[in-house]
Design a protein around this motif. Structure first.
Motif, PDB file in Angstrom:
ATOM      1  N   GLU A 181      24.280  -0.342 -99.713  1.00  0.00           N
ATOM      2  CA  GLU A 181      24.330   1.017 -99.192  1.00  0.00           C
ATOM      3  C   GLU A 181      23.884   1.014 -97.743  1.00  0.00           C
ATOM      4  O   GLU A 181      23.004   0.253 -97.350  1.00  0.00           O
ATOM      5  N   VAL A 182      24.511   1.872 -96.957  1.00  0.00           N
ATOM      6  CA  VAL A 182      24.127   2.070 -95.567  1.00  0.00           C
ATOM      7  C   VAL A 182      23.681   3.524 -95.403  1.00  0.00           C
ATOM      8  O   VAL A 182      24.430   4.446 -95.743  1.00  0.00           O
ATOM      9  N   ASN A 183      22.470   3.709 -94.929  1.00  0.00           N
ATOM     10  CA  ASN A 183      21.962   5.039 -94.607  1.00  0.00           C
ATOM     11  C   ASN A 183      21.817   5.125 -93.090  1.00  0.00           C
ATOM     12  O   ASN A 183      21.051   4.362 -92.495  1.00  0.00           O
ATOM     13  N   GLY A 184      22.577   6.033 -92.500  1.00  0.00           N
ATOM     14  CA  GLY A 184      22.588   6.131 -91.046  1.00  0.00           C
ATOM     15  C   GLY A 184      22.171   7.494 -90.558  1.00  0.00           C
ATOM     16  O   GLY A 184      22.172   8.482 -91.305  1.00  0.00           O
ATOM     17  N   GLN A 185      21.802   7.544 -89.299  1.00  0.00           N
ATOM     18  CA  GLN A 185      21.472   8.801 -88.655  1.00  0.00           C
ATOM     19  C   GLN A 185      21.835   8.727 -87.179  1.00  0.00           C
ATOM     20  O   GLN A 185      21.782   7.649 -86.564  1.00  0.00           O
ATOM     21  N   ILE A 186      22.214   9.870 -86.653  1.00  0.00           N
ATOM     22  CA  ILE A 186      22.554   9.986 -85.239  1.00  0.00           C
ATOM     23  C   ILE A 186      21.477  10.832 -84.583  1.00  0.00           C
ATOM     24  O   ILE A 186      21.365  12.031 -84.861  1.00  0.00           O
ATOM     25  N   ASN A 187      20.672  10.202 -83.738  1.00  0.00           N
ATOM     26  CA  ASN A 187      19.579  10.879 -83.049  1.00  0.00           C
ATOM     27  C   ASN A 187      19.985  11.183 -81.615  1.00  0.00           C
ATOM     28  O   ASN A 187      20.594  10.329 -80.941  1.00  0.00           O
ATOM     29  N   ASP A 196      14.303  15.989 -78.518  1.00  0.00           N
ATOM     30  CA  ASP A 196      14.746  15.032 -79.531  1.00  0.00           C
ATOM     31  C   ASP A 196      15.023  15.743 -80.857  1.00  0.00           C
ATOM     32  O   ASP A 196      14.236  16.595 -81.290  1.00  0.00           O
ATOM     33  N   PHE A 197      16.108  15.368 -81.507  1.00  0.00           N
ATOM     34  CA  PHE A 197      16.412  15.861 -82.846  1.00  0.00           C
ATOM     35  C   PHE A 197      17.452  14.954 -83.485  1.00  0.00           C
ATOM     36  O   PHE A 197      18.132  14.175 -82.806  1.00  0.00           O
ATOM     37  N   THR A 198      17.569  15.042 -84.800  1.00  0.00           N
ATOM     38  CA  THR A 198      18.556  14.276 -85.560  1.00  0.00           C
ATOM     39  C   THR A 198      19.772  15.151 -85.799  1.00  0.00           C
ATOM     40  O   THR A 198      19.691  16.148 -86.520  1.00  0.00           O
ATOM     41  N   LEU A 199      20.887  14.794 -85.198  1.00  0.00           N
ATOM     42  CA  LEU A 199      22.098  15.588 -85.319  1.00  0.00           C
ATOM     43  C   LEU A 199      22.728  15.460 -86.702  1.00  0.00           C
ATOM     44  O   LEU A 199      23.209  16.439 -87.271  1.00  0.00           O
ATOM     45  N   MET A 200      22.689  14.275 -87.265  1.00  0.00           N
ATOM     46  CA  MET A 200      23.469  14.032 -88.481  1.00  0.00           C
ATOM     47  C   MET A 200      22.886  12.850 -89.242  1.00  0.00           C
ATOM     48  O   MET A 200      22.394  11.886 -88.657  1.00  0.00           O
TER      49      MET A 200
END
Length: 447
Positions: free
Chosen positions: A190-196, A266-270
């Motif tokens: 599994e890949v867990n990703g985030q766009i910061n 700063d924030f996490t878009l997705m």
């Protein structure tokens, strides 16, 4: 989740009850009063009586009790109760006791109903609740605007922001989790990703963000053909997506573009997740155990990188477990350095740089203490691996464009994009079978 919330006074009397699911009877609340409150046995905040579990806290002279007939997350329940107390105090001038509850029965029920939906915590933020629960006062234009902002999911942004240099930093970070069986088959990947994002933009710009999502590429043939010409025609299928509240979901549902007015800073878009069928592990690990005698065996671990040779993995750490009765080890490695660490009960193999499309191996001879050989069999904990691969994504996600406009005009801003893949729970089990050999494969030794 939560079946009911009850408020008891010091005498054990129920002063307020909100039954969300209708499965809590009066006898249930009476049992809690008789067995816990009457006996003053309040040492443990979680009590199970029959099939019902009670979670309770005390504030002043009031016991707030959440009860449930199922298995729920205790941390979520307690966090919800404490947040609910903050809401009450914000409405009652910082006070919360039996008298304030009796004076504000209707408001209490209204707040609880807004904070919980069928027992699930929904919105327990005092500032947000105050925008539409205003205790009988008419809604002003400003309050109506604030309510609209919260309901539509738009983010508030200060109107007079000015930066000398308009800049946006985009970080795509992916964590790879992998579990490989003793027969070299993938049990879980599994890949867990985030766009910061880090946003330093003046004014009120609107950003439109696009990546190589399969549905997006199908809707935009021009971008798809352009990506193919550049050799980047890979289309990605995401199983789960969570957006920041500033994203316009209607726009995303219409054409799969991510449009938003970003908050400052700063924030996490997705956040997103990719399932096993689309995950390509960055490293293949092949362990082999060769037994020589009852007190000595050899471990050989071969590691191959599968990512592009233009990338280099850094901070690679391979933890190779050994039995607790290990006396000493001798290791032979082609790159990096390996050392037996008794406190970890493992050989720690550290590699500074691991190029893509390359392979390396460690051969370790393990000597056991003869006096404790007859102990319980070694359970063979899995080999664990940590790593970081800068400027690469395991999923293949790629930012195709990031357009910034203000009042539908072009906006001058610098954009910086960085990719990073790192290892999470990257585990490879030892093989079930053990080879036997009387030869010593260790020619060079390194402690």
């Amino acid at each position: 989740m939560i079946s009911a919330i009850l408020f008891y006074n010091e005498k054990g009397e129920v002063i307020l009850l909100r039954n969300f699911r209708g499965d809590i009877r009066k006898s249930t609340s009476e049992a809690f009063r008789q067995k816990i409150l009457a006996k003053k046995d309040t040492k443990f905040p979680i009590v199970q009586l029959g099939r019902v579990t009670f979670f309770y806290i005390r504030v002043e002279d009031v016991y707030i009790v959440a009860c449930t007939g199922g298995n729920c997350n205790a941390a979520v329940v307690f966090e919800s109760l404490y947040k609910l107390v903050e809401v009450f105090k914000s409405y009652f001038g910082g006070l919360f006791n039996e008298d304030t509850i009796k004076k504000h029965f209707p408001l209490m029920y209204e707040l609880i109903d807004e904070a919980f939906d069928f027992g699930y915590p929904q919105n327990i933020d005092p500032e947000v609740l105050k925008t539409y629960i205003i205790q009988g006062k008419p809604i002003t234009a400003q309050k109506a605007q604030q309510l609209s902002v919260h309901a539509t999911g738009q983010s508030n942004r200060p109107p007079d922001l000015v930066y000398k240099n308009n800049e946006m930093y985009i970080d795509i970070i992916e964590q790879v989790d992998l579990l490989v069986s003793s027969r070299h088959t993938i049990l879980n990947a599994e890949v867990n990703g985030q766009i910061n994002l880090r946003v330093h933009l003046s004014g009120q710009p609107e950003c439109i963000f696009g990546f190589n999502d399969k549905l997006f590429m199908d809707k935009h043939n021009d971008l798809s053909q352009r990506a193919v010409r550049r050799g980047r025609g890979f289309q990605l299928e995401l199983d789960d997506i969570q957006f920041h509240k500033c994203v316009k979901l209607g726009r995303f549902n219409a054409d799969r573009t991510i449009a938003f007015v970003p908050p400052d800073g700063d924030f996490t878009l997705m956040r997103y997740r990719i399932s096993e069928r689309l995950v390509k592990p960055p490293f293949n690990v092949n362990p082999v155990i060769i037994e020589h005698t009852n007190t000595r065996f050899v471990v050989q671990v071969t590691i191959s990188s599968t990512f592009n040779p233009q990338f280099v993995a850094t901070q690679v750490v391979v933890k190779i477990p050994v039995p607790h009765n290990t006396a000493r080890t001798t290791c032979d490695v082609s790159i990096g350095a390996a050392k037996f660490e008794p406190t970890q009960h493992a050989i720690m193999w550290r590699i500074t740089n691991f190029p893509g499309c390359s392979s390396t191996q460690i051969t370790a001879s393990v000597q056991l203490l003869a006096s404790v050989v007859q102990q319980a069999p070694w359970p063979k904990p899995p080999i664990a691996m940590q790593f970081m691969v800068p400027m690469a994504t395991s999923s293949g996600l790629e930012v195709l464009f990031m357009n910034i406009t203000e009042n539908k005009l072009n906006y001058q801003a610098e954009r910086f994009i960085r990719y990073l893949t790192r290892g999470g729970n990257y585990l490879i089990r030892y093989p079930d079978t053990v080879g036997r050999n009387t030869e010593n494969p260790i020619k060079a030794t390194k402690n």
